[in-house]
Motif scaffolding. Structure first.
Motif, PDB file in Angstrom:
ATOM      1  N   LYS A 214       0.848  -1.210   0.000  1.00  0.00           N
ATOM      2  CA  LYS A 214       0.000   0.000   0.000  1.00  0.00           C
ATOM      3  C   LYS A 214       0.879   1.253   0.000  1.00  0.00           C
ATOM      4  N   GLY A 215       0.350   2.330  -0.570  1.00  0.00           N
ATOM      5  CA  GLY A 215       1.093   3.587  -0.617  1.00  0.00           C
ATOM      6  C   GLY A 215       1.284   4.151   0.783  1.00  0.00           C
ATOM      7  N   GLY A 216       2.493   4.614   1.082  1.00  0.00           N
ATOM      8  CA  GLY A 216       2.765   5.179   2.394  1.00  0.00           C
ATOM      9  C   GLY A 216       2.959   6.677   2.311  1.00  0.00           C
ATOM     10  N   ASP A 217       3.767   7.196   3.192  1.00  0.00           N
ATOM     11  CA  ASP A 217       3.968   8.638   3.288  1.00  0.00           C
ATOM     12  C   ASP A 217       5.229   9.119   2.585  1.00  0.00           C
ATOM     13  N   MET A 218       6.060   8.179   2.152  1.00  0.00           N
ATOM     14  CA  MET A 218       7.313   8.618   1.527  1.00  0.00           C
ATOM     15  C   MET A 218       7.031   9.151   0.126  1.00  0.00           C
ATOM     16  N   PRO A 219       7.589  10.348  -0.197  1.00  0.00           N
ATOM     17  CA  PRO A 219       7.355  10.892  -1.542  1.00  0.00           C
ATOM     18  C   PRO A 219       8.060  10.042  -2.602  1.00  0.00           C
ATOM     19  N   ALA A 220       7.473   9.963  -3.801  1.00  0.00           N
ATOM     20  CA  ALA A 220       8.101   9.222  -4.898  1.00  0.00           C
ATOM     21  C   ALA A 220       9.148  10.105  -5.571  1.00  0.00           C
ATOM     22  N   TYR A 221      10.240   9.492  -5.982  1.00  0.00           N
ATOM     23  CA  TYR A 221      11.301  10.229  -6.679  1.00  0.00           C
ATOM     24  C   TYR A 221      11.336   9.776  -8.129  1.00  0.00           C
ATOM     25  N   GLY A 222      10.809  10.613  -9.017  1.00  0.00           N
ATOM     26  CA  GLY A 222      10.873  10.314 -10.452  1.00  0.00           C
ATOM     27  C   GLY A 222      12.272  10.585 -10.977  1.00  0.00           C
ATOM     28  N   THR A 223      12.494  10.275 -12.241  1.00  0.00           N
ATOM     29  CA  THR A 223      13.832  10.482 -12.814  1.00  0.00           C
ATOM     30  C   THR A 223      14.173  11.970 -12.935  1.00  0.00           C
ATOM     31  N   ASP A 224      13.139  12.836 -12.888  1.00  0.00           N
ATOM     32  CA  ASP A 224      13.436  14.269 -12.911  1.00  0.00           C
ATOM     33  C   ASP A 224      13.990  14.717 -11.561  1.00  0.00           C
ATOM     34  N   ALA A 225      13.607  14.029 -10.489  1.00  0.00           N
ATOM     35  CA  ALA A 225      14.109  14.386  -9.152  1.00  0.00           C
ATOM     36  C   ALA A 225      15.471  13.741  -8.896  1.00  0.00           C
ATOM     37  N   LEU A 226      15.609  12.452  -9.237  1.00  0.00           N
ATOM     38  CA  LEU A 226      16.877  11.736  -9.047  1.00  0.00           C
ATOM     39  C   LEU A 226      17.136  10.897 -10.298  1.00  0.00           C
ATOM     40  N   SER A 227      18.212  11.224 -10.998  1.00  0.00           N
ATOM     41  CA  SER A 227      18.537  10.461 -12.207  1.00  0.00           C
ATOM     42  C   SER A 227      19.007   9.062 -11.814  1.00  0.00           C
ATOM     43  N   ALA A 228      19.098   8.168 -12.791  1.00  0.00           N
ATOM     44  CA  ALA A 228      19.568   6.804 -12.520  1.00  0.00           C
ATOM     45  C   ALA A 228      20.968   6.838 -11.907  1.00  0.00           C
ATOM     46  N   ALA A 229      21.809   7.756 -12.425  1.00  0.00           N
ATOM     47  CA  ALA A 229      23.185   7.852 -11.907  1.00  0.00           C
ATOM     48  C   ALA A 229      23.176   8.317 -10.456  1.00  0.00           C
ATOM     49  N   GLN A 230      22.262   9.230 -10.131  1.00  0.00           N
ATOM     50  CA  GLN A 230      22.175   9.727  -8.747  1.00  0.00           C
ATOM     51  C   GLN A 230      21.682   8.634  -7.800  1.00  0.00           C
ATOM     52  N   VAL A 231      20.728   7.823  -8.275  1.00  0.00           N
ATOM     53  CA  VAL A 231      20.236   6.718  -7.438  1.00  0.00           C
ATOM     54  C   VAL A 231      21.378   5.730  -7.194  1.00  0.00           C
ATOM     55  N   LYS A 232      22.213   5.540  -8.202  1.00  0.00           N
ATOM     56  CA  LYS A 232      23.357   4.628  -8.067  1.00  0.00           C
ATOM     57  C   LYS A 232      24.307   5.146  -6.975  1.00  0.00           C
ATOM     58  N   ASP A 233      24.564   6.475  -6.998  1.00  0.00           N
ATOM     59  CA  ASP A 233      25.431   7.077  -5.971  1.00  0.00           C
ATOM     60  C   ASP A 233      24.800   6.938  -4.582  1.00  0.00           C
ATOM     61  N   LEU A 234      23.487   7.225  -4.522  1.00  0.00           N
ATOM     62  CA  LEU A 234      22.770   7.096  -3.248  1.00  0.00           C
ATOM     63  C   LEU A 234      22.894   5.673  -2.722  1.00  0.00           C
TER      64      LEU A 234
END
Ligand code: HEC
Length: 243
Positions: A214-234
């Protein structure tokens, strides 16, 4: 609109919060007002009472762009989520505006007692220190407590660790100090199954959900917010420190 502003600034090479650089102007002026006023009393320099007054007027003027940029940063980096540190900052900012206005109003009166003015300037000082403290917790919060297993400068740090640490500070820290979870304490980042692999982690960030789906309270991060490369760093940072 707001995201467009941040994207434009990022293109110019500035991707940090906007509130931080400007907020030091009112902080300095509020501290200046107190220092000038106390010096005026101790050394009997009457003209410095006026200097203190001017400093606090400028402090009030610069409080407004600081608040505006603070709100923009809050919408952009924290998806406008009402978290405790933000609530405290809003209350403190309101108190500071009242104190500064009161000081300017009373300071214009001929017969105001010096002790009253010292009290108002001192309380304004306490308010900016507290505002700064909670601002710093928002941005740097968990890092003093997180015993980073890997130091970003050490040779063993995985690629992207330092960038990931900075991304975590800007995007996740507010709700996940030290790898915890201030909204849902039972679902910390530390030890989470969502760190199992980069793919699992990426899928979760794009569409966060509770363990039951079920959907919770955490905001979704689309690719405009975090690129694939940024998610990799995270992921490099989160899997090193929180897995
Ligand atoms: C506004 C608060 C907020 C922000 C910002 C936030 N989270 Fe979360 N996070 C939550 C909440 C609440 C949960 C619980 C699940 C849910 O509600 O979707 C959660 C759950 C998680 C979990 C999984 C816990 C589990 O095992 O189910 C991970 C991993 C996680 N967040 C990572 C991140 C990362 C990485 C970022 C930054 C890119 C981030 N979060 C930003 C609030 C937030």
């Amino acid at each position: 609109m707001i995201d467009a502003l941040y994207r434009f600034l990022a293109k110019l090479g500035f991707s940090d919060p906007l509130h931080a650089p400007i907020v030091h102007i009112p902080i300095g002026l509020v501290i200046g007002a107190l220092v000038f006023f106390v010096v005026a009393l101790i050394f009997k320099r009457k003209q410095l009472i006026l200097t203190a007054r001017h400093a606090s007027i400028l402090g009030l003027v610069f409080a407004f762009p600081s608040i505006l940029f603070g709100v923009l940063d809050w919408i952009h980096f924290y998806h406008a989520k009402m978290i405790p540190a933000i609530q405290i900052k809003i209350a403190l900012a309101a108190i500071l505006l009242v104190l500064l206005s009161l000081g300017i109003f009373l300071g214009g009166k001929a017969k105001i007692h010096n002790a009253v003015m010292v009290a108002i300037y001192s309380l304004s000082f306490v308010a900016v220190v507290a505002l700064g403290y909670f601002g710093a917790t928002l941005v740097y919060g968990g890092f003093s407590q997180t015993s980073s297993k890997v130091s970003s400068s050490s040779a063993s740090a995985p690629a992207g660790y330092a960038q990931g640490q900075a991304l975590f500070a800007a995007n996740c820290q507010a709700c996940h100090q030290g790898g915890g979870n201030s909204n849902v304490a039972s679902l910390p980042v530390k030890g989470s199954k969502r760190l199992a692999s980069l793919e699992t982690f990426d899928r979760f960030l794009r569409a966060p959900a509770m363990p039951d789906g079920k959907g919770g309270d955490m905001p979704a991060y689309g690719t405009d917010a975090l690129s694939a490369a940024q998610v990799k760093d995270l992921y490099a940072f989160a899997s090193a420190d929180f897995k």
